[in-house]
Design a protein around this motif. Structure first.
Motif, PDB file in Angstrom:
ATOM      1  N   ILE A  79     -60.496  29.434  66.350  1.00  0.00           N
ATOM      2  CA  ILE A  79     -60.443  30.826  66.036  1.00  0.00           C
ATOM      3  C   ILE A  79     -59.149  31.176  66.032  1.00  0.00           C
ATOM      4  CG2 ILE A  79     -60.629  33.155  67.164  1.00  0.00           C
ATOM      5  CD1 ILE A  79     -63.408  32.174  68.283  1.00  0.00           C
ATOM      6  N   GLU A  80     -58.191  30.685  66.932  1.00  0.00           N
ATOM      7  CA  GLU A  80     -56.799  30.891  66.955  1.00  0.00           C
ATOM      8  C   GLU A  80     -56.210  30.325  65.577  1.00  0.00           C
ATOM      9  OE1 GLU A  80     -53.063  28.205  68.756  1.00  0.00           O
ATOM     10  OE2 GLU A  80     -54.567  28.923  70.288  1.00  0.00           O
ATOM     11  N   LEU A  81     -56.654  29.255  64.984  1.00  0.00           N
ATOM     12  CA  LEU A  81     -56.271  28.501  63.870  1.00  0.00           C
ATOM     13  C   LEU A  81     -56.982  29.273  62.587  1.00  0.00           C
ATOM     14  CD1 LEU A  81     -56.528  24.879  64.605  1.00  0.00           C
ATOM     15  CD2 LEU A  81     -54.352  26.146  64.183  1.00  0.00           C
ATOM     16  N   GLY A  82     -57.693  30.198  62.830  1.00  0.00           N
ATOM     17  CA  GLY A  82     -58.263  30.979  61.686  1.00  0.00           C
ATOM     18  C   GLY A  82     -59.447  30.243  61.075  1.00  0.00           C
ATOM     19  N   LYS A  86     -69.387  28.120  61.306  1.00  0.00           N
ATOM     20  CA  LYS A  86     -70.204  27.903  62.903  1.00  0.00           C
ATOM     21  C   LYS A  86     -69.310  26.858  63.584  1.00  0.00           C
ATOM     22  CE  LYS A  86     -74.811  28.412  61.080  1.00  0.00           C
ATOM     23  NZ  LYS A  86     -76.216  27.740  60.911  1.00  0.00           N
ATOM     24  N   LEU A  87     -69.102  27.295  64.858  1.00  0.00           N
ATOM     25  CA  LEU A  87     -68.037  26.575  65.814  1.00  0.00           C
ATOM     26  C   LEU A  87     -69.035  26.165  67.126  1.00  0.00           C
ATOM     27  CD1 LEU A  87     -65.186  28.628  65.304  1.00  0.00           C
ATOM     28  CD2 LEU A  87     -65.566  26.657  64.357  1.00  0.00           C
ATOM     29  N   LYS A 119     -62.922  20.192  61.678  1.00  0.00           N
ATOM     30  CA  LYS A 119     -62.213  21.250  61.267  1.00  0.00           C
ATOM     31  C   LYS A 119     -60.777  21.616  61.603  1.00  0.00           C
ATOM     32  CE  LYS A 119     -66.497  23.479  59.967  1.00  0.00           C
ATOM     33  NZ  LYS A 119     -67.606  24.791  60.485  1.00  0.00           N
ATOM     34  N   ILE A 120     -60.720  21.513  62.978  1.00  0.00           N
ATOM     35  CA  ILE A 120     -59.513  21.693  63.582  1.00  0.00           C
ATOM     36  C   ILE A 120     -58.320  20.422  63.171  1.00  0.00           C
ATOM     37  CG2 ILE A 120     -58.040  21.716  65.820  1.00  0.00           C
ATOM     38  CD1 ILE A 120     -60.867  22.844  67.059  1.00  0.00           C
ATOM     39  N   GLU A 121     -58.742  19.316  63.253  1.00  0.00           N
ATOM     40  CA  GLU A 121     -58.226  18.361  62.875  1.00  0.00           C
ATOM     41  C   GLU A 121     -57.444  18.246  61.361  1.00  0.00           C
ATOM     42  OE1 GLU A 121     -60.012  14.893  64.233  1.00  0.00           O
ATOM     43  OE2 GLU A 121     -58.893  14.962  66.247  1.00  0.00           O
TER      44      GLU A 121
END
Length: 131
Positions: A79-82, A86-87, A119-121
């Motif tokens: 969320i912080e990275l925008g 679905k998470l 997704k984050i990576e």
């Protein structure tokens, strides 16, 4: 840090881990995944093998809560990275592993966990390339 393992197949990892009673992740986490989680979350997380060992006398409830807490931290980072879509979350990880056990819930929860991690990576890799 360049993340190299951004296309993990979470469903199959969860499926294998379920049928090995968590022993698969004892090996898998030590092969760089634990370091990646530390880098993403910005702190040294408790080692999985410790959570696994503490989980044995609690019928792996401790291990499940440990994984669900990491899932919630990954959700917050996404969320912080925008990152949208679905998470993973504490509730998703916990509920599927407990209430969805007979429906393949651990594989579903692990899929979402690794999907969020991937997704984050990818986003962090993208941001590092533009610097």
């Amino acid at each position: 840090m360049k993340f190299k393992h951004t296309n993990r197949k979470g469903f199959w990892l969860g499926f294998i881990d379920f049928f090995t009673a968590g022993l698969f992740f004892l090996v898998y986490m030590q092969r760089g995944l634990q370091d990646e989680l530390d880098a993403i979350l910005g702190r040294r997380t408790q080692r999985y093998y410790v959570a696994y060992l503490l989980g044995i006398p609690t019928l792996f409830l401790y291990t499940l809560v440990w994984m669900a807490r990491i899932a919630e931290e990954l959700r917050a980072k996404a969320i912080e990275l925008g990152i949208e879509g679905k998470l993973t979350s504490f509730r998703h990880m916990f509920d599927w592993n407990v209430f969805g056990l007979l429906l393949g819930g651990p594989a579903i929860a692990t899929y979402r966990f690794f999907d969020t991690l991937n997704k984050i990576e990818r986003e962090l890799n993208r941001r590092n390339q533009t610097l």
